[in-house]
Design a protein around this motif. Structure first.
Motif, PDB file in Angstrom:
ATOM      1  N   HIS A 134       0.821  -1.210   0.000  1.00  0.00           N
ATOM      2  CA  HIS A 134       0.000   0.000   0.000  1.00  0.00           C
ATOM      3  C   HIS A 134       0.859   1.265   0.000  1.00  0.00           C
ATOM      4  O   HIS A 134       0.483   2.279  -0.603  1.00  0.00           O
ATOM      5  CB  HIS A 134      -0.962  -0.008   1.181  1.00  0.00           C
ATOM      6  CG  HIS A 134      -2.223  -0.788   0.912  1.00  0.00           C
ATOM      7  ND1 HIS A 134      -3.258  -0.278   0.147  1.00  0.00           N
ATOM      8  CD2 HIS A 134      -2.592  -2.041   1.257  1.00  0.00           C
ATOM      9  CE1 HIS A 134      -4.218  -1.178   0.055  1.00  0.00           C
ATOM     10  NE2 HIS A 134      -3.843  -2.262   0.720  1.00  0.00           N
ATOM     11  N   HIS A 137       1.914   1.589  -3.575  1.00  0.00           N
ATOM     12  CA  HIS A 137       0.759   2.007  -4.380  1.00  0.00           C
ATOM     13  C   HIS A 137       0.507   3.500  -4.206  1.00  0.00           C
ATOM     14  O   HIS A 137       0.318   4.238  -5.181  1.00  0.00           O
ATOM     15  CB  HIS A 137      -0.468   1.199  -3.963  1.00  0.00           C
ATOM     16  CG  HIS A 137      -1.699   1.549  -4.719  1.00  0.00           C
ATOM     17  ND1 HIS A 137      -2.667   2.399  -4.223  1.00  0.00           N
ATOM     18  CD2 HIS A 137      -2.139   1.172  -5.942  1.00  0.00           C
ATOM     19  CE1 HIS A 137      -3.637   2.529  -5.112  1.00  0.00           C
ATOM     20  NE2 HIS A 137      -3.348   1.793  -6.154  1.00  0.00           N
ATOM     21  N   ARG A 141       0.917   6.487  -7.114  1.00  0.00           N
ATOM     22  CA  ARG A 141      -0.289   7.275  -7.407  1.00  0.00           C
ATOM     23  C   ARG A 141      -0.044   8.753  -7.144  1.00  0.00           C
ATOM     24  O   ARG A 141      -0.446   9.606  -7.943  1.00  0.00           O
ATOM     25  CB  ARG A 141      -1.460   6.759  -6.545  1.00  0.00           C
ATOM     26  CG  ARG A 141      -2.783   7.451  -6.841  1.00  0.00           C
ATOM     27  CD  ARG A 141      -3.276   7.145  -8.245  1.00  0.00           C
ATOM     28  NE  ARG A 141      -4.475   7.900  -8.558  1.00  0.00           N
ATOM     29  CZ  ARG A 141      -4.639   8.614  -9.662  1.00  0.00           C
ATOM     30  NH1 ARG A 141      -3.671   8.675 -10.570  1.00  0.00           N
ATOM     31  NH2 ARG A 141      -5.753   9.260  -9.898  1.00  0.00           N
ATOM     32  N   CYS A 231       3.909 -10.024  -7.914  1.00  0.00           N
ATOM     33  CA  CYS A 231       3.000  -9.177  -8.701  1.00  0.00           C
ATOM     34  C   CYS A 231       2.944  -9.620 -10.156  1.00  0.00           C
ATOM     35  O   CYS A 231       1.874  -9.708 -10.753  1.00  0.00           O
ATOM     36  CB  CYS A 231       3.453  -7.714  -8.622  1.00  0.00           C
ATOM     37  SG  CYS A 231       3.224  -6.965  -7.000  1.00  0.00           S
ATOM     38  N   PHE A 252      -3.359  -1.652  -8.948  1.00  0.00           N
ATOM     39  CA  PHE A 252      -2.659  -1.792  -7.669  1.00  0.00           C
ATOM     40  C   PHE A 252      -1.421  -2.673  -7.856  1.00  0.00           C
ATOM     41  O   PHE A 252      -0.307  -2.309  -7.458  1.00  0.00           O
ATOM     42  CB  PHE A 252      -3.610  -2.405  -6.636  1.00  0.00           C
ATOM     43  CG  PHE A 252      -3.014  -2.570  -5.264  1.00  0.00           C
ATOM     44  CD1 PHE A 252      -3.150  -1.581  -4.312  1.00  0.00           C
ATOM     45  CD2 PHE A 252      -2.322  -3.730  -4.933  1.00  0.00           C
ATOM     46  CE1 PHE A 252      -2.602  -1.741  -3.045  1.00  0.00           C
ATOM     47  CE2 PHE A 252      -1.773  -3.904  -3.672  1.00  0.00           C
ATOM     48  CZ  PHE A 252      -1.916  -2.895  -2.728  1.00  0.00           C
ATOM     49  N   ARG A 255       1.339  -0.940  -9.971  1.00  0.00           N
ATOM     50  CA  ARG A 255       2.082   0.101  -9.251  1.00  0.00           C
ATOM     51  C   ARG A 255       3.058  -0.500  -8.249  1.00  0.00           C
ATOM     52  O   ARG A 255       4.196  -0.044  -8.122  1.00  0.00           O
ATOM     53  CB  ARG A 255       1.113   1.048  -8.546  1.00  0.00           C
ATOM     54  CG  ARG A 255       0.350   1.961  -9.492  1.00  0.00           C
ATOM     55  CD  ARG A 255      -0.345   3.096  -8.745  1.00  0.00           C
ATOM     56  NE  ARG A 255      -1.168   3.865  -9.674  1.00  0.00           N
ATOM     57  CZ  ARG A 255      -2.488   3.834  -9.712  1.00  0.00           C
ATOM     58  NH1 ARG A 255      -3.158   3.086  -8.861  1.00  0.00           N
ATOM     59  NH2 ARG A 255      -3.155   4.555 -10.596  1.00  0.00           N
ATOM     60  N   VAL A 256       2.607  -1.527  -7.536  1.00  0.00           N
ATOM     61  CA  VAL A 256       3.485  -2.183  -6.557  1.00  0.00           C
ATOM     62  C   VAL A 256       4.685  -2.806  -7.267  1.00  0.00           C
ATOM     63  O   VAL A 256       5.834  -2.665  -6.823  1.00  0.00           O
ATOM     64  CB  VAL A 256       2.712  -3.240  -5.747  1.00  0.00           C
ATOM     65  CG1 VAL A 256       3.647  -4.031  -4.844  1.00  0.00           C
ATOM     66  CG2 VAL A 256       1.625  -2.571  -4.906  1.00  0.00           C
TER      67      VAL A 256
END
Length: 326
Positions: A134, A137, A141, A231, A252, A255-256
């Protein structure tokens, strides 16, 4: 966000060593709770930060009027009144980057200790792995939003010019609104970066490795490469991807994946793009390029412009060609 369950296969034997990382529902065990609660406070604030950045409109029109009418006091006052609360927001964003850095250190402290392998840490401390995801992420973002909002640097530049002029003319400004010179310099450096949050995390990860010589660097790099692998597998395997309830889950994961690749590239001496890298860069780039271009262009740019080793001689021509801008 959809049901986010990730899988990684370790080459211990044909079937053993599979484990699932539930990045949506994993809850902290008793041993994780203290760190989890500390990081969770920062992640809760992260949602507010993103909302504030998404609604950041800037004071472009007021600044233009002030520049065109330098001797009209009312116009100057209007521009100043518009800019001051915006700079307060920019200060909050910058100060939040320091909280994010502290949270990353807390998580790396736990996920890289020498009592278990990095892979075992991710398997056994899934709630903290989820928080790490998170943070990444949020970082990607935030930087995507910042890159598409030139008002941020324009507003801050105008603020600094105006403060400087006030000091020269011995004019007072609201002392509660002023950012002191040292803080202003640090904020300028922060916002001058195309991807300021990612730079903060990259620098913080490198600093973590330097400050903890008793922890083998491999503990950190394998933790990052394992996250990237997880991922990629989830994104390229229809069996797992079909479990996603929404496209947001795909973004998500993307991005990770990009976030851990960039951190790995900054921390590993040889970087992420060399043939001996633990990250399958060709596979990761292929997964990115299979998505809608509008949703991944910012992530591809992050790989192009914020990694450390892409342009090294050790990077294959194939990888460089795959990342060439159209």
């Amino acid at each position: 966000m959809g049901n986010l369950i990730k899988v990684l296969t370790r080459d211990i034997d044909n079937n053993a060593g599979n484990f699932f990382l539930d990045f949506e529902n994993a809850q902290p065990s008793e041993s994780e709770t203290e760190v989890w609660e500390k990081v969770n406070q920062v992640l809760t604030e992260a949602k507010v930060i993103l909302e504030d950045l998404q609604t950041y409109k800037g004071a472009g029109e007021e600044i233009r009027q002030a520049i065109q009418n330098p001797n009209v006091e009312g116009v100057q006052d209007k521009a100043w009144a518009a800019v001051v609360p915006l700079v307060t927001k920019l200060k909050t964003f910058y100060e939040f980057s320091q909280k994010l850095e502290s949270s990353l250190h807390c998580l790396l402290d736990v996920l890289t200790t020498t009592d278990s392998t990095p892979t075992q840490h991710l398997e056994q401390k899934q709630a903290l792995a989820r928080q790490f995801a998170h943070i990444l992420h949020f970082t990607l973002r935030f930087d995507e939003l910042k890159m598409t909002n030139p008002a941020i640097q324009n507003d801050f530049s105008y603020y600094r010019r105006t403060i400087s002029r006030m000091r020269i003319n011995n004019m007072s400004s609201d002392p509660g609104s002023e950012v002191n010179n040292e803080l202003a310099n640090r904020m300028s450096l922060f916002y001058a970066s195309a991807t300021p949050m990612l730079k903060t995390l990259s620098d913080a990860t490198s600093k973590f490795v330097a400050d903890n010589p008793e922890v083998p660097i491999e503990n950190t790099t394998v933790c990052l490469s394992t996250m990237a692998c997880v991922c990629k597998v989830m994104l390229e395997t229809p069996e797992y991807r079909s479990r996603f309830a929404s496209e947001e889950t795909v973004l998500f994961c993307l991005r990770v994946m990009v976030g851990v690749i960039i951190l790995y590239d900054h921390v590993h001496p040889a970087g992420a793009f060399v043939k001996t890298s633990n990250i399958d860069m060709k596979g990761c780039i292929k997964v990115l390029k299979e998505q809608a271009p509008s949703s991944v262009e910012g992530l591809l740019n992050a790989l192009r412009y914020t990694t450390k080793h892409l342009n090294d001689e050790t990077t294959s021509k194939q990888i460089k060609n795959m990342l060439q801008a159209n």
